[in-house]
Design a protein around this motif. Structure first.
Motif, PDB file in Angstrom:
ATOM      1  N   ILE A  82       0.831  -1.212   0.000  1.00 41.61           N
ATOM      2  CA  ILE A  82       0.000   0.000   0.000  1.00 41.61           C
ATOM      3  C   ILE A  82       0.863   1.259   0.000  1.00 41.61           C
ATOM      4  O   ILE A  82       0.568   2.228  -0.708  1.00 41.61           O
ATOM      5  N   TYR A  83       1.963   1.258   0.749  1.00 34.36           N
ATOM      6  CA  TYR A  83       2.706   2.502   0.959  1.00 34.36           C
ATOM      7  C   TYR A  83       4.028   2.619   0.194  1.00 34.36           C
ATOM      8  O   TYR A  83       4.515   3.737  -0.012  1.00 34.36           O
TER       9      TYR A  83
ATOM     10  N   LEU B 123      -3.078   2.691   9.261  1.00 36.16           N
ATOM     11  CA  LEU B 123      -3.502   1.893   8.113  1.00 36.16           C
ATOM     12  C   LEU B 123      -4.720   1.046   8.452  1.00 36.16           C
ATOM     13  O   LEU B 123      -5.682   0.991   7.670  1.00 36.16           O
ATOM     14  N   LEU B 124      -4.709   0.400   9.603  1.00 37.88           N
ATOM     15  CA  LEU B 124      -5.846  -0.461   9.953  1.00 37.88           C
ATOM     16  C   LEU B 124      -7.130   0.346  10.048  1.00 37.88           C
ATOM     17  O   LEU B 124      -8.161  -0.029   9.466  1.00 37.88           O
ATOM     18  N   GLU B 125      -7.088   1.455  10.750  1.00 42.77           N
ATOM     19  CA  GLU B 125      -8.314   2.243  10.926  1.00 42.77           C
ATOM     20  C   GLU B 125      -8.758   2.869   9.609  1.00 42.77           C
ATOM     21  O   GLU B 125      -9.961   3.000   9.358  1.00 42.77           O
TER      22      GLU B 125
ATOM     23  N   ASN C   4      -1.670   1.753  -6.602  1.00 40.10           N
ATOM     24  CA  ASN C   4      -0.245   1.845  -6.879  1.00 40.10           C
ATOM     25  C   ASN C   4      -0.024   2.908  -7.947  1.00 40.10           C
ATOM     26  O   ASN C   4      -0.433   2.751  -9.101  1.00 40.10           O
ATOM     27  N   ILE C   5       0.611   3.988  -7.574  1.00 36.86           N
ATOM     28  CA  ILE C   5       0.762   5.123  -8.491  1.00 36.86           C
ATOM     29  C   ILE C   5       1.733   4.811  -9.634  1.00 36.86           C
ATOM     30  O   ILE C   5       1.839   5.598 -10.578  1.00 36.86           O
TER      31      ILE C   5
ATOM     32  N   ILE D  70      -4.927  -6.041  -3.722  1.00 33.14           N
ATOM     33  CA  ILE D  70      -3.737  -5.833  -2.891  1.00 33.14           C
ATOM     34  C   ILE D  70      -3.680  -6.872  -1.777  1.00 33.14           C
ATOM     35  O   ILE D  70      -2.624  -7.441  -1.481  1.00 33.14           O
ATOM     36  N   MET D  71      -4.827  -7.139  -1.161  1.00 34.97           N
ATOM     37  CA  MET D  71      -4.886  -8.092  -0.055  1.00 34.97           C
ATOM     38  C   MET D  71      -4.490  -9.489  -0.532  1.00 34.97           C
ATOM     39  O   MET D  71      -3.738 -10.200   0.151  1.00 34.97           O
TER      40      MET D  71
END
Length: 824
Positions: free
Chosen positions: A646-647, A666-668, A681-682, A693-694
Motif C-alpha cells: 500500500i505505501y 492503516l488499519l483504521e 499503486n501510483i 492488494i490483499m
C-alpha cells in the motif's frame, strides 16, 4: 648441541609469553589477554560459583554508621535490615556492586559517552558515533546540573554519599580473581564510583524512557506530501483510543494557553525544506502496563496493584530484587543497580508501579551560524555568541578524538556538517536540541519518599518533585484508595509545536512555559465510589481525549490499553491469580480488529491448494499469540506485505529519514474506507482495489511461510525468537529462543529483545500478598547458578511469591545465608 634445543625452547617460551599478554584483533573485535584470562589464580576460572556456595560472612566497612544484616533467601534475594536510611543505602550500594558491578559501570559509560574507551572506535566508528551523540545530547552536563540540585537536599546527598561509599567499599575489596568476568574479557579495571555516576544512570533512564520524537522524519514527510495526504498518513488521534483518563472527563480550562507565533504558517507548517540526519533513539516501543483495581471489584475487598514495565530483556537483568527495612520504612520490590531505593514495589501501607507517558520532550531547532567556526549564530536580529566546549574521547586502540560542540539558547548543537549522527549522509544544516532532561531535576527525591509513604497525600506530595522522564504512576493503599497520575514537568506547547524541526533564528518558537502540575491528568477512587468503574490503568496510550486543553503530540500505542480496559471492565471478584492471567494474556487485539477485514477482502478463488491450506490456518486462529500457534506468524508476514504494497510506491525515493504511517493508521483507514486512496499503486496505469492488494500480499506471505517452515520457524515462539541478551551481545552469555508467546500489541508484550522486565502483583490485604518475576537472576556473574534463575518461569508465565521477611523471622528456614555489616 644442547644449546640449539635450549634456544628453540627459550624463543618459543618468549613468543608464547608475548602472545599470551597482548590482545589480538579478530575482525573488528579484540580477544582477551589470554595470559591473565586463563590464569588459574586470576582468570575466568575464578568466576565459576559452585552450587551451594556460601554467602555467609561478616564485613567491617568504613563509613557505615550502625550495624546491619542481610538475610539471603534461596533465590539470593537480600532482605536488608539497617539502622538508618543512609546505612540502608550504603548496604544497597555494596550489594549492587557485589552482584552487578560491571553492569552498573558499563551502563554509566554508555550514558556518559565513554563506550569507545572500553570497546574502541567500533565498526565504521559506531561506538565513537554513539559516544558523540550522547555527549552532544547533553547527558554529562545534564547529570552534573542535576547532581548539583540533588546535593542541595541534605537527605538526598546523605543517601547518595552512603550509596557511593557502599559501592566503593566493595570495589576496594576486589582482587584480580574476584573481578567480574566482563572486565577480564575486555581487559580493563573498574573505576571508583561517584555520585555523578548515579546521576548519569538516572539521566540514562530519562533517555531510555523518553517519549517519541520524530521531528526529522515528520519534517521530511511534510515536505513531500500534500496537506491532505499528510493528514491521512499521520492523524493526530486514533478512532479506537481508550485513554488513561476515561473519555468525557471534564478538565478545567487554564487562563492562558501557549500561542503559535505569527510566522508559524509560512516558516513552520508550510516549510518544505528537507533534512538529513542519523538520530540515535531508544527502542520506540519502550512501554509498560500498570493498573490497580479497587476493593469493589476484588474477592478480598482490598485493592490489587499490577505493573509490568516493558524494557530491553538484558543479562545481567535491568532489575535487582530486594527488601529494605529501616526504622522508618519496610519496602520490597526491584531496584536499579546504579541507584539507591526501591523503584517499583510496595511497603507496609502502599504499593506503586510505573509506565512511560510517551510524551515528546525533545525538539530540534535549525540554527544559522555566522561561519564555519560556529562561534556566533543569528538570534533575535543579531549575532549571538555560542558557548563552545571541546569533548575528549580517549578511544581505546586509537588516538584521542576531540569534538567541538556549540551550545545555543535552545541547547547543544546535536547535528551539523561535521557530525550528522549515525548516518554517513552529510547535512548542510545545524540543529540544536531542546531536551527536557537537560534541565536540573531530582527524581531520587521522589523515590526516597515512596519508601515510607503511608497514604495518597504522601504519594501526591512525593510526585510533586518528579520532573523527567514523565511517567504514569499507579498507586494502591491499604485504606482502599487507588489512583493514577501522569506526572512530570512537561513543556506547554501550541498545537503542532515540536512535530517538525523548528526555526531557530528567534525566540518565538521556544517553549513558552511548562504545563502547571495541577493540569497533569490523574484519577483517584476507592471501593466506596459507586460512580467509578473500579479500576485505573495505563499502557502508554494517549492519556486524555480531545477535551484536554493542552497539546500532547502524536504516536501513542493504544492496543494494550484497549484490551486491559476491556477485560478489567468485565472482571469481578478478582484475585491475584486473575491478574496473573491478565498480565500474561497473549490476545492480539490488533489482529482481532484486522482479521475480519483480511478475510472479507481476500479473493480465495485465486488461491492454489497450498495457499488455501495457509489461509485455513489463519482463518482458524483465535487471535492469541501463544507460543505454538502459527496464526500469528502468518498474520505478521501478511500485515508486513500489505503495508509495503500500500505505501511503498508513495515512499520510494523520498528523502531520508522519513516517517512511515503507524500500524493503527492503516488499519483504521481500511476499516473506515476500503477505497483508501493509498491502495492504488501510483506506478501502474490501472487502479488497484483492496481485494487485489490483499490477495497479492497473502500470496507473498505463503512464500514466507514456506521458508519459515523449512527453517523450523513457523510457530510463533520460534519465529520471533525472544531472547534475554547479554549487554555485550555475546550469544554464549545470553538465553535465546525462549518458548514465550505475546507480542507488540499483546498485554504480554514479549518481543525478540524486549518485553515485561518485571511482573509484579500486590494485593493490599492486612498481610500484603505479592508475587513477582523478572527475566534474569540476582547475580550478574555468568558463572553463577543465580545468573538466569527466573528466566524459564518468566517465559512460562509463572510467578514467585514475594516474601516480605518480618523483623522476628531471622531464624526462618527460607533464609540460606546471612551477611553481618558493621562500621570500622
Amino acid at each position: 648441541m644442547r644449546i640449539i634445543p635450549f634456544l628453540i625452547s627459550s624463543v618459543s617460551t618468549i613468543i608464547l609469553i608475548i602472545c599470551l599478554n597482548i590482545q589480538w584483533s579478530i575482525g573488528d573485535k579484540k580477544t582477551p589477554v589470554f595470559g591473565s584470562f586463563l590464569s588459574p589464580q586470576h582468570g575466568f576460572w575464578q568466576n565459576a560459583e559452585p552450587v551451594g556456595e556460601s554467602f555467609n560472612t561478616s564485613v567491617k566497612l568504613p563509613g557505615l554508621k550502625g550495624k546491619g544484616e542481610v538475610y539471603f533467601d534461596g533465590y539470593l534475594i537480600p532482605h536488608v535490615t539497617a539502622a538508618s536510611e543512609a546505612d540502608a543505602c550504603y548496604i544497597q550500594g555494596y550489594l549492587h556492586a557485589k552482584f552487578r558491578l560491571w553492569q552498573m559501570e558499563f551502563q554509566t559509560f554508555a550514558a556518559g559517552g565513554r563506550l569507545s574507551e572500553v570497546l574502541g572506535e567500533g565498526k565504521n566508528g559506531a561506538y565513537l558515533r554513539y559516544d558523540r551523540s550522547m555527549r552532544r545530547l547533553g547527558m554529562v552536563t545534564a547529570a552534573q546540573s542535576s547532581l548539583a540540585l540533588m546535593e542541595k537536599d541534605p537527605a538526598v546527598k546523605s543517601d547518595l554519599d552512603a550509596y557511593t561509599a557502599g559501592v566503593n567499599a566493595y570495589i576496594g575489596q576486589l582482587t584480580a580473581g574476584d573481578l567480574p568476568l566482563e572486565y577480564k574479557i575486555l581487559n580493563y579495571q573498574p573505576e571508583p564510583w561517584t555520585n555523578l555516576k548515579t546521576a548519569l544512570f538516572v539521566k540514562y533512564m530519562a533517555y531510555d524512557l523518553a517519549g517519541h520524537d520524530n521531528d526529522f522524519e515528520m519534517t521530511n514527510a511534510k515536505a513531500v506530501f500534500s496537506k491532505e495526504d499528510f493528514a491521512k498518513l499521520y492523524p493526530a488521534t486514533q478512532d479506537s483510543l481508550d485513554p488513561i483518563i476515561p473519555k468525557g472527563t471534564h478538565f478545567l480550562m487554564p487562563a492562558n494557553l501557549p500561542k503559535a507565533p505569527a510566522t508559524a504558517d509560512s516558516l513552520y507548517f508550510n516549510n518544505t525544506t528537507t533534512v538529513t540526519t542519523g538520530e540515535m533513539k531508544p527502542d520506540k516501543d519502550n512501554g509498560s502496563n500498570n493498573w490497580a483495581v479497587s476493593g469493589k471489584k476484588t474477592l478480598s475487598g482490598r485493592p490489587i496493584l499490577c505493573n509490568d514495565p516493558h524494557l530491553s530483556t538484558n543479562l545481567p537483568s535491568i532489575w535487582y530484587q530486594m527488601q529494605i527495612r529501616t526504622p522508618t520504612y519496610n519496602a520490597y520490590g526491584v531496584s536499579f543497580p546504579g541507584a539507591p531505593f526501591i523503584i517499583i514495589g510496595f511497603n507496609d501501607f502502599c504499593s506503586w508501579g510505573i509506565t512511560n507517558s510517551e510524551r515528546d520532550v525533545r525538539d530540534y531547532y535549525d540554527i544559522k551560524f555566522k561561519d564555519d567556526s560556529r562561534k556566533e549564530y543569528w538570534f533575535n536580529n543579531h549575532w549571538q555568541e555560542a558557548d563552545i566546549r571541546v569533548d575528549t574521547f580517549n578511544v581505546r586502540y586509537g588516538q584521542p578524538f576531540y569534538d567541538t560542540v556549540a551550545t545555543t539558547v535552545f541547547g547543544p548543537v546535536m547535528f551539523e556538517p561535521a557530525f550528522s549522527g549515525l548516518t554517513d549522509a552529510g547535512t548542510t544544516h545545524s540543529y540544536a536540541v531542546r531536551w527536557k532532561p537537560n534541565d536540573p531535576s531530582d527524581e531520587l527525591w521522589t523515590f526516597s519518599r515512596f519508601q515510607a509513604m503511608k497514604n495518597y497525600d504522601d504519594y501526591k506530595a512525593a510526585l510533586g518533585g518528579f520532573s523527567t522522564p514523565g511517567q504514569n504512576f499507579v498507586f494502591a493503599c491499604k485504606d482502599g484508595v487507588i489512583a493514577i497520575r501522569q506526572d512530570g514537568v512537561y513543556p506547554a506547547k501550541w498545537k503542532g509545536q515540536g512535530l517538525f524541526v523548528m526555526p531557530g533564528e528567534d525566540s518565538s518558537y521556544m517553549w513558552q512555559d511548562s504545563i502547571p502540575r495541577e493540569y497533569n491528568p490523574y484519577m483517584i477512587t476507592d471501593a466506596t465510589d459507586s460512580d467509578s468503574r473500579g479500576f485505573v490503568s495505563s499502557a502508554n496510550q494517549l492519556p486524555v481525549d480531545t477535551t484536554y486543553p493542552y497539546y500532547l503530540g502524536t504516536d501513542f500505542p493504544m492496543y494494550r490499553g484497549l484490551e486491559i480496559n476491556r477485560q478489567l471492565q468485565h472482571l469481578n471478584s478478582i484475585t491475584p491469580a486473575d491478574m496473573m492471567r491478565l498480565q500474561t494474556d497473549n490476545t492480539d487485539v490488533f489482529a482481532q480488529m484486522a482479521k475480519p477485514l483480511f478475510l472479507r477482502n481476500i479473493d480465495d478463488k485465486k488461491l492454489s491448494t497450498e495457499e488455501m491450506k495457509v489461509l485455513d490456518i489463519f482463518r482458524n486462529w483465535n487471535c492469541k499469540n501463544d507460543p505454538q500457534e502459527e496464526g500469528p506468524t502468518i498474520f505478521r508476514y501478511w500485515w508486513a506485505h500489505l503495508d509495503q504494497d500500500i505505501y511503498d510506491d508513495e515512499f520510494e525515493n523520498k528523502p531520508q529519514p522519513i516517517m512511515r504511517p503507524f500500524e493503527s493508521t492503516l488499519l483504521e483507514a481500511l476499516l473506515r474506507d476500503t477505497a483508501y486512496s493509498f491502495i492504488d499503486n501510483i506506478k501502474t496505469p490501472e487502479k488497484e482495489t483492496l481485494p487485489q492488494i490483499m490477495t497479492a500480499a497473502f500470496q507473498k506471505t505463503v512464500a514466507d511461510v514456506a521458508e519459515a517452515g523449512r527453517n523450523d520457524k513457523l510457530s510463533w515462539a520460534k519465529n520471533k525468537g525472544t531472547m534475554v541478551r547479554h549487554l555485550l551481545r555475546d550469544a554464549s552469555l545470553s538465553r535465546t529462543n525462549l518458548p514465550i508467546g505475546g507480542g507488540l500489541h499483546c498485554i504480554n508484550a514479549a518481543r525478540q529483545l524486549h518485553g515485561p522486565s518485571w511482573r509484579m502483583i500486590v494485593q493490599m490485604t492486612d498481610k500484603t500478598e505479592a508475587y513477582g518475576i523478572y527475566p534474569g537472576g540476582q547475580s550478574g556473574n555468568p558463572g553463577s547458578p543465580y545468573y538466569d534463575t527466573f528466566i524459564d518461569k518468566w517465559a512460562a508465565g509463572l510467578y514467585n511469591p514475594l516474601w516480605v521477611m518480618a523483623a522476628d523471622e531471622a531464624a526462618d528456614k527460607r533464609i540460606k545465608w546471612v551477611m553481618h555489616f558493621s562500621g570500622n
